[in-house]
Design a protein around this motif. Structure first.
Motif, mmCIF file in Angstrom:
data_model
loop_
_atom_site.group_PDB
_atom_site.id
_atom_site.type_symbol
_atom_site.label_atom_id
_atom_site.label_comp_id
_atom_site.label_asym_id
_atom_site.label_seq_id
_atom_site.Cartn_x
_atom_site.Cartn_y
_atom_site.Cartn_z
ATOM 1 N N ALA A 1 0.733 -1.229 0.145
ATOM 2 C CA ALA A 1 -0.372 -0.181 0.108
ATOM 3 C C ALA A 1 0.735 1.449 -0.022
ATOM 4 O O ALA A 1 0.741 1.845 -0.334
ATOM 5 C CB ALA A 1 -0.809 -0.089 1.293
ATOM 6 N N TYR A 2 1.868 1.112 0.703
ATOM 7 C CA TYR A 2 3.023 2.434 0.725
ATOM 8 C C TYR A 2 3.536 2.464 -0.784
ATOM 9 O O TYR A 2 3.551 3.483 -1.047
ATOM 10 C CB TYR A 2 3.654 1.762 2.105
ATOM 11 N N LYS A 3 4.079 1.559 -1.154
ATOM 12 C CA LYS A 3 4.599 1.938 -2.374
ATOM 13 C C LYS A 3 3.671 2.176 -3.549
ATOM 14 O O LYS A 3 4.312 3.038 -4.383
ATOM 15 C CB LYS A 3 5.017 0.292 -3.433
ATOM 16 N N VAL A 4 2.544 1.868 -3.204
ATOM 17 C CA VAL A 4 1.317 2.698 -4.166
ATOM 18 C C VAL A 4 1.763 3.877 -4.062
ATOM 19 O O VAL A 4 1.063 4.375 -5.507
ATOM 20 C CB VAL A 4 0.313 1.433 -4.316
ATOM 21 N N ALA A 5 1.099 4.423 -2.744
ATOM 22 C CA ALA A 5 0.333 5.483 -2.854
ATOM 23 C C ALA A 5 1.912 6.300 -2.888
ATOM 24 O O ALA A 5 2.065 7.340 -3.179
ATOM 25 C CB ALA A 5 0.174 5.653 -1.002
ATOM 26 N N GLN A 6 3.343 6.443 -2.900
ATOM 27 C CA GLN A 6 4.432 6.331 -3.390
ATOM 28 C C GLN A 6 4.116 6.681 -4.980
ATOM 29 O O GLN A 6 4.527 7.589 -5.590
ATOM 30 C CB GLN A 6 5.591 6.008 -3.312
ATOM 31 N N ALA A 7 3.959 5.659 -6.080
ATOM 32 C CA ALA A 7 3.639 5.808 -6.797
ATOM 33 C C ALA A 7 2.902 6.566 -7.296
ATOM 34 O O ALA A 7 2.401 6.988 -8.826
ATOM 35 C CB ALA A 7 3.765 3.935 -7.708
ATOM 36 N N LYS A 8 1.607 6.643 -6.794
ATOM 37 C CA LYS A 8 0.178 7.571 -7.014
ATOM 38 C C LYS A 8 -0.308 6.929 -8.316
ATOM 39 O O LYS A 8 -1.135 7.973 -8.906
ATOM 40 C CB LYS A 8 0.827 9.149 -7.724
ATOM 41 N N LYS A 9 -0.283 5.673 -7.691
ATOM 42 C CA LYS A 9 -1.108 5.184 -8.484
ATOM 43 C C LYS A 9 -2.433 4.426 -7.635
ATOM 44 O O LYS A 9 -2.514 4.908 -6.266
ATOM 45 C CB LYS A 9 -0.780 3.684 -9.074
ATOM 46 N N PRO A 10 -3.797 4.662 -8.770
ATOM 47 C CA PRO A 10 -5.042 3.834 -7.289
ATOM 48 C C PRO A 10 -4.380 2.829 -6.906
ATOM 49 O O PRO A 10 -4.417 1.523 -6.926
ATOM 50 C CB PRO A 10 -6.395 3.212 -8.451
ATOM 51 N N HIS A 11 -5.645 2.555 -6.039
ATOM 52 C CA HIS A 11 -5.293 2.058 -5.004
ATOM 53 C C HIS A 11 -6.036 0.331 -5.381
ATOM 54 O O HIS A 11 -5.603 -0.608 -5.094
ATOM 55 C CB HIS A 11 -6.363 2.090 -3.417
ATOM 56 N N THR A 12 -7.035 0.496 -6.358
ATOM 57 C CA THR A 12 -7.390 -1.034 -7.264
ATOM 58 C C THR A 12 -6.230 -1.432 -7.970
ATOM 59 O O THR A 12 -6.727 -2.914 -7.969
ATOM 60 C CB THR A 12 -8.418 -0.348 -7.321
ATOM 61 N N ASN B 1 1.747 -19.150 -0.700
ATOM 62 C CA ASN B 1 1.810 -18.199 0.612
ATOM 63 C C ASN B 1 1.959 -16.930 0.515
ATOM 64 O O ASN B 1 1.364 -15.691 1.470
ATOM 65 C CB ASN B 1 3.573 -17.959 0.833
ATOM 66 N N LEU B 2 1.393 -16.304 -0.564
ATOM 67 C CA LEU B 2 0.649 -14.695 -1.040
ATOM 68 C C LEU B 2 -0.345 -15.024 -0.736
ATOM 69 O O LEU B 2 -0.998 -13.998 -0.553
ATOM 70 C CB LEU B 2 1.024 -14.660 -2.235
ATOM 71 N N ASN B 3 -1.198 -16.217 -0.632
ATOM 72 C CA ASN B 3 -2.799 -15.719 -0.418
ATOM 73 C C ASN B 3 -3.045 -15.366 0.744
ATOM 74 O O ASN B 3 -4.016 -14.539 1.170
ATOM 75 C CB ASN B 3 -3.940 -17.326 -1.094
ATOM 76 N N ASN B 4 -2.273 -15.368 1.622
ATOM 77 C CA ASN B 4 -2.600 -14.847 3.175
ATOM 78 C C ASN B 4 -2.583 -13.194 3.240
ATOM 79 O O ASN B 4 -2.862 -12.799 4.304
ATOM 80 C CB ASN B 4 -1.186 -15.390 4.103
ATOM 81 N N ILE B 5 -1.832 -12.452 2.329
ATOM 82 C CA ILE B 5 -1.522 -11.136 2.270
ATOM 83 C C ILE B 5 -3.146 -10.253 1.985
ATOM 84 O O ILE B 5 -4.126 -10.851 0.743
ATOM 85 C CB ILE B 5 -0.656 -10.687 1.502
ATOM 86 N N SER B 6 -4.050 -9.733 3.036
ATOM 87 C CA SER B 6 -5.571 -9.085 2.265
ATOM 88 C C SER B 6 -4.705 -7.845 1.291
ATOM 89 O O SER B 6 -3.946 -6.580 1.569
ATOM 90 C CB SER B 6 -5.898 -8.648 3.746
ATOM 91 N N VAL B 7 -5.611 -8.388 -0.094
ATOM 92 C CA VAL B 7 -5.025 -7.339 -0.945
ATOM 93 C C VAL B 7 -6.367 -6.530 -1.616
ATOM 94 O O VAL B 7 -6.863 -5.261 -2.581
ATOM 95 C CB VAL B 7 -4.205 -8.029 -1.972
ATOM 96 N N PHE B 8 -7.770 -6.288 -0.477
ATOM 97 C CA PHE B 8 -9.221 -5.659 -1.222
ATOM 98 C C PHE B 8 -8.803 -4.768 -0.803
ATOM 99 O O PHE B 8 -7.638 -3.937 -0.416
ATOM 100 C CB PHE B 8 -9.866 -6.181 0.181
ATOM 101 N N ARG C 1 -7.391 1.881 3.231
ATOM 102 C CA ARG C 1 -7.233 2.442 5.278
ATOM 103 C C ARG C 1 -5.570 2.014 4.730
ATOM 104 O O ARG C 1 -5.274 2.526 6.410
ATOM 105 C CB ARG C 1 -7.868 0.844 5.644
ATOM 106 N N ARG C 2 -4.798 0.574 4.071
ATOM 107 C CA ARG C 2 -4.001 0.256 5.046
ATOM 108 C C ARG C 2 -2.745 2.015 4.453
ATOM 109 O O ARG C 2 -2.412 2.497 5.100
ATOM 110 C CB ARG C 2 -3.145 -0.461 3.759
ATOM 111 N N ILE C 3 -2.918 2.390 3.442
ATOM 112 C CA ILE C 3 -3.433 4.228 2.708
ATOM 113 C C ILE C 3 -3.003 4.496 4.086
ATOM 114 O O ILE C 3 -2.580 6.342 4.408
ATOM 115 C CB ILE C 3 -3.261 4.273 1.665
ATOM 116 N N ASN C 4 -4.230 5.102 4.017
ATOM 117 C CA ASN C 4 -4.973 6.278 5.436
ATOM 118 C C ASN C 4 -4.018 6.095 6.873
ATOM 119 O O ASN C 4 -3.702 7.217 6.977
ATOM 120 C CB ASN C 4 -6.227 6.046 5.352
ATOM 121 N N GLU C 5 -3.266 4.990 7.159
ATOM 122 C CA GLU C 5 -3.030 4.897 8.590
ATOM 123 C C GLU C 5 -1.955 5.108 8.353
ATOM 124 O O GLU C 5 -1.044 5.265 9.254
ATOM 125 C CB GLU C 5 -3.257 3.121 8.516
ATOM 126 N N THR C 6 -0.588 4.710 6.701
ATOM 127 C CA THR C 6 0.404 5.149 6.815
ATOM 128 C C THR C 6 0.159 6.161 6.705
ATOM 129 O O THR C 6 1.577 7.582 6.884
ATOM 130 C CB THR C 6 0.841 4.425 5.620
#
Length: 269
Positions: free
Chosen positions: A110-121, A146-153, A159-164
């Motif tokens: 989420a932090y990398k997506v916000a840094q790149a100014k890309k939509p969270h979807t 192992n990547l299925n445990n990462i929540s990417v909804f 919410r992760r972007i706002n919290e960061t």
């Protein structure tokens, strides 16, 4: 058409026989909380449910077969219960380590997506599928599990972007609460022709000067020095910044900033 439909339904014997005339409403009741994990499980049941049948072959083997469900014997559930009890759910267990790494990975993405100014979807649509393909080709066929445990909804990433963002803002404010700090103000207009006030801060951190972006607020048009002072003052009060520690103010050449009687610098003094 509505009247014809109503008349047709009332004349249908099967429809009238299947109609529910009395509705039972169960009052809300408090659910007791349980301390042990998975001690009590509450399930919302949606009716009607499909009928279950006894399978002759499974019955001979002592197992119950349910249509549309995977068949397991009693020993299977006992083994699952024993394995669950043996898991350490504290900070030293594998379950805690996997969950912590998955949540940390979700925040980093989420932090990398916000840094790149890309939509969270883009995380669910592109990032995770690409990551699974890369891991599958480089590491192995079973690695993408192992990547299925990462929540990417989408809501989770948002919410992760706002919290960061909130956490970064709190860190900047804490650094600005040094004994001495200075601010720089600039007024700009965005693509929607709205006036934006940008405030930067310079403070001393570990013996060295550090410049940070403090906040951005929308200004009313026309812009006056009193409005700018009110926004800066409200931000200082909310974040408990002391005006006494302010040692410098840098502004542009706007009239609202340089006024000799009602400019921002005069009001700050």
């Amino acid at each position: 058409m509505r009247r014809d439909t109503t008349t047709w339904v009332r004349a249908c014997v099967a429809c009238q026989a299947a109609k529910v005339h009395r509705h039972t409403k169960t009052p809300l009741q408090p659910l007791p909380t349980s301390i042990p994990h998975f001690h009590t499980v509450h399930i919302d049941i949606l009716c009607p449910l499909p009928e279950s049948r006894w399978c002759d072959q499974d019955t001979q083997n002592g197992r119950l077969g349910v249509i549309g469900a995977k068949v397991h014997d009693k020993d299977y559930f006992e083994r699952e219960l024993t394995a669950l009890k043996q898991q350490r759910l504290n900070s030293t267990g594998t379950f805690y380590e996997k969950t912590t790494n998955a949540v940390r990975a979700s925040y980093i993405v989420a932090y990398k997506v916000a840094q790149a100014k890309k939509p969270h979807t883009i995380v669910k649509q592109l990032v995770l599928p690409c990551a699974k393909e890369i891991v599958r080709l480089v590491v192995g066929e079973d690695a993408p599990r192992n990547l299925n445990n990462i929540s990417v909804f989408n809501d989770t990433v948002s919410r992760r972007i706002n919290e960061t963002s909130q956490n970064i803002s709190e860190q900047v404010v804490d650094e600005t609460k040094s004994p001495l700090f200075a601010i720089q103000l600039d007024e700009s207009t965005d693509v929607s022709l709205s006036s934006q006030l940008l405030v930067f801060a310079r403070c001393m951190v570990e013996g060295d000067f550090k410049d940070e972006f403090l906040f951005c607020k929308t200004l009313d048009i026309p812009t006056r020095a009193h409005d700018v002072l009110e926004i800066v003052n409200n931000f200082s009060e909310v974040n408990r910044l002391d005006w006494v520690n302010l040692v410098g103010v840098t502004i542009d050449g706007a009239t609202a900033m340089l006024g000799s009687r009602s400019g921002f610098q005069v009001l700050v003094k």
